[in-house]
Design a protein around this motif. Structure first.
Motif, short mmCIF file in Angstrom:
data_model
loop_
_atom_site.label_atom_id
_atom_site.label_comp_id
_atom_site.label_asym_id
_atom_site.label_seq_id
_atom_site.Cartn_x
_atom_site.Cartn_y
_atom_site.Cartn_z
N VAL A 226 0.84 -1.20 0.00
CA VAL A 226 0.00 0.00 0.00
C VAL A 226 0.87 1.26 0.00
N ARG A 227 1.88 1.27 0.85
CA ARG A 227 2.77 2.44 0.93
C ARG A 227 3.49 2.67 -0.40
N PHE A 228 3.99 1.59 -1.01
CA PHE A 228 4.72 1.72 -2.27
C PHE A 228 3.82 2.25 -3.37
N LEU A 229 2.63 1.69 -3.52
CA LEU A 229 1.75 2.06 -4.62
C LEU A 229 1.11 3.44 -4.44
N LEU A 230 1.04 3.90 -3.21
CA LEU A 230 0.48 5.23 -2.98
C LEU A 230 1.53 6.33 -2.98
N THR A 231 2.69 6.09 -2.39
CA THR A 231 3.59 7.21 -2.08
C THR A 231 4.96 7.16 -2.75
N ASP A 232 5.32 6.07 -3.41
CA ASP A 232 6.66 6.03 -4.01
C ASP A 232 6.78 7.11 -5.08
N SER A 233 7.83 7.90 -4.99
CA SER A 233 7.97 9.04 -5.90
C SER A 233 8.68 8.69 -7.20
N ALA A 234 9.15 7.43 -7.34
CA ALA A 234 9.89 7.05 -8.54
C ALA A 234 9.15 6.06 -9.42
N PHE A 235 8.15 5.36 -8.87
CA PHE A 235 7.45 4.34 -9.65
C PHE A 235 6.31 4.99 -10.45
N LEU A 267 -2.31 16.12 -3.04
CA LEU A 267 -1.02 15.66 -2.53
C LEU A 267 -0.93 15.87 -1.02
N GLU A 268 -1.51 16.94 -0.52
CA GLU A 268 -1.51 17.18 0.92
C GLU A 268 -2.31 16.12 1.66
N VAL A 269 -3.44 15.70 1.07
CA VAL A 269 -4.23 14.62 1.68
C VAL A 269 -3.38 13.35 1.76
N LEU A 270 -2.63 13.08 0.71
CA LEU A 270 -1.77 11.90 0.69
C LEU A 270 -0.65 12.03 1.72
N ASP A 271 -0.06 13.22 1.82
CA ASP A 271 1.03 13.44 2.76
C ASP A 271 0.58 13.33 4.21
N ASP A 272 -0.65 13.75 4.47
CA ASP A 272 -1.16 13.78 5.85
C ASP A 272 -1.60 12.41 6.35
N ALA A 273 -1.76 11.45 5.45
CA ALA A 273 -2.26 10.13 5.85
C ALA A 273 -1.18 9.35 6.58
N ASP A 274 -1.55 8.73 7.67
CA ASP A 274 -0.65 7.84 8.40
C ASP A 274 -0.87 6.43 7.85
N LEU A 275 -0.17 6.10 6.77
CA LEU A 275 -0.44 4.84 6.07
C LEU A 275 -0.12 3.63 6.93
N GLY A 276 0.75 3.80 7.90
CA GLY A 276 1.09 2.67 8.76
C GLY A 276 -0.05 2.20 9.62
N THR A 277 -1.02 3.08 9.85
CA THR A 277 -2.15 2.72 10.71
C THR A 277 -3.42 2.41 9.92
N LEU A 278 -3.35 2.56 8.60
CA LEU A 278 -4.54 2.32 7.79
C LEU A 278 -4.69 0.84 7.49
N ALA A 279 -5.85 0.31 7.78
CA ALA A 279 -6.13 -1.09 7.49
C ALA A 279 -7.64 -1.27 7.41
N GLY A 280 -8.06 -2.26 6.65
CA GLY A 280 -9.47 -2.60 6.59
C GLY A 280 -10.33 -1.42 6.18
N TYR A 281 -11.33 -1.14 7.00
CA TYR A 281 -12.29 -0.08 6.68
C TYR A 281 -11.61 1.28 6.56
N ARG A 282 -10.65 1.57 7.44
CA ARG A 282 -9.99 2.88 7.40
C ARG A 282 -9.21 3.06 6.11
#
Length: 308
Positions: A226-235, A267-282
């Protein structure tokens, strides 16, 4: 450039990317089944959910079988996001803008449109399906190569790429949203070891598996994917890369400040997300938010450049 031609190029980019992404998704899903235990039951309707066409599918098909889903996603011309429909609309848009794109791009889209019209009805066979989907991806990649190497970096190029990158970001969020859920109807404990296989399939749906292994350098995990597909700046298929690319395209277009501000907000919405805590419904809730943001970007571009 006339707003009509700009709109044609924008949507040609979106529809070609949508056809290619759908073909990649179908191929990766079919390959996933080869790695799963025979007793596993697969929810084919999950692919329909990705393209957001549940209601139309229910109206047109009485069951959720593999054959019905394949006909709907590939050859059904009454489904606006089927591969056949996407290629037909992209072909029509490029026909109107033939003087602005390399001649080979028109030849490719015309040939691919005719190919899917002939071969699309045969995709119920998995062997034929693989061949057809690989041809769609190959031709789409060839068109992208011709655009990249043979088209002047002017407003026409920027509009085509703007549509392509928005569609790519949208498809990435949709695939993560649906495929990150357990795709197996049977949740027996003996199927839990196959969760990694499913996450690998998510990566392969976006041609991201090799680059994930190269850059992340750890075993495939849900949060890592999830982190790679959402936030990687090179892919090139990550949401961040696509948004950065869209912003770059817009800065080259006239009076684009409002559109750029909308991209920056996303981009700010993406930057503000704590992807490490996102799972399931969140996680699903966050991805829904991202899709709304992408739709807002699309609407802002339409209001600025196409409604004239």
């Amino acid at each position: 450039m006339l707003s009509r031609l700009a709109q044609n190029l924008f949507w040609a980019g979106r529809y070609i990317e949508r056809a290619e992404s759908t073909a990649r998704l179908i191929n990766a899903t079919s390959l996933l089944l080869m790695d799963m235990p025979r007793a596993a039951t697969f929810d084919w309707r999950a692919l329909v959910e990705i393209v957001g066409a549940d209601d139309l599918f229910a109206q047109r098909y009485p069951d959720d079988s593999e054959a019905s889903v394949m006909r709907f996603l590939v050859a059904d011309r009454l489904h606006p996001s089927s591969i056949a429909s996407c290629l037909a609309v992209a072909r029509e848009n490029l026909r109107s803008a033939r003087d602005l794109v390399p001649r080979e791009v028109w030849e490719d889209i015309n040939g691919l449109h005719l190919f899917i019209a002939d071969e699309g009805p045969h995709v119920e066979s998995r062997l034929a399906r693989s061949r057809v989907m690989e041809q769609v991806v190959r031709n789409a990649r060839h068109m992208a190569g011709m655009i990249d190497s043979g088209m002047s970096r002017d407003a026409a190029y920027d509009m085509f790429m703007l549509g392509l990158q928005l569609e790519r970001a949208d498809m990435t969020t949709r695939i993560i949203d649906v495929r990150s859920a357990d795709l197996l109807v049977d949740e027996q404990s003996d199927l839990r070891p196959y969760q990694t296989v499913q996450w690998i399939s998510v990566l392969k749906s976006l041609s991201a598996f090799q680059m994930y292994r190269r850059h992340v350098r750890v075993r495939v995990t849900g949060p890592g994917v999830v982190r790679f597909l959402l936030t990687d700046s090179a892919f090139p298929r990550s949401v961040r890369f696509c948004l950065n690319g869209a912003a770059e395209r817009l800065t080259r277009l006239p009076t684009a400040a409002g559109c750029v501000a909308t991209v920056d907000s996303t981009l700010e919405v993406l930057d503000d997300a704590d992807l490490g805590t996102l799972a399931g419904y969140r996680l699903s809730e966050f991805l829904d938010r991202m899709q709304i943001e992408l739709n807002t970007i699309n609407d802002t571009i339409h209001q600025r450049y196409f409604q004239q």
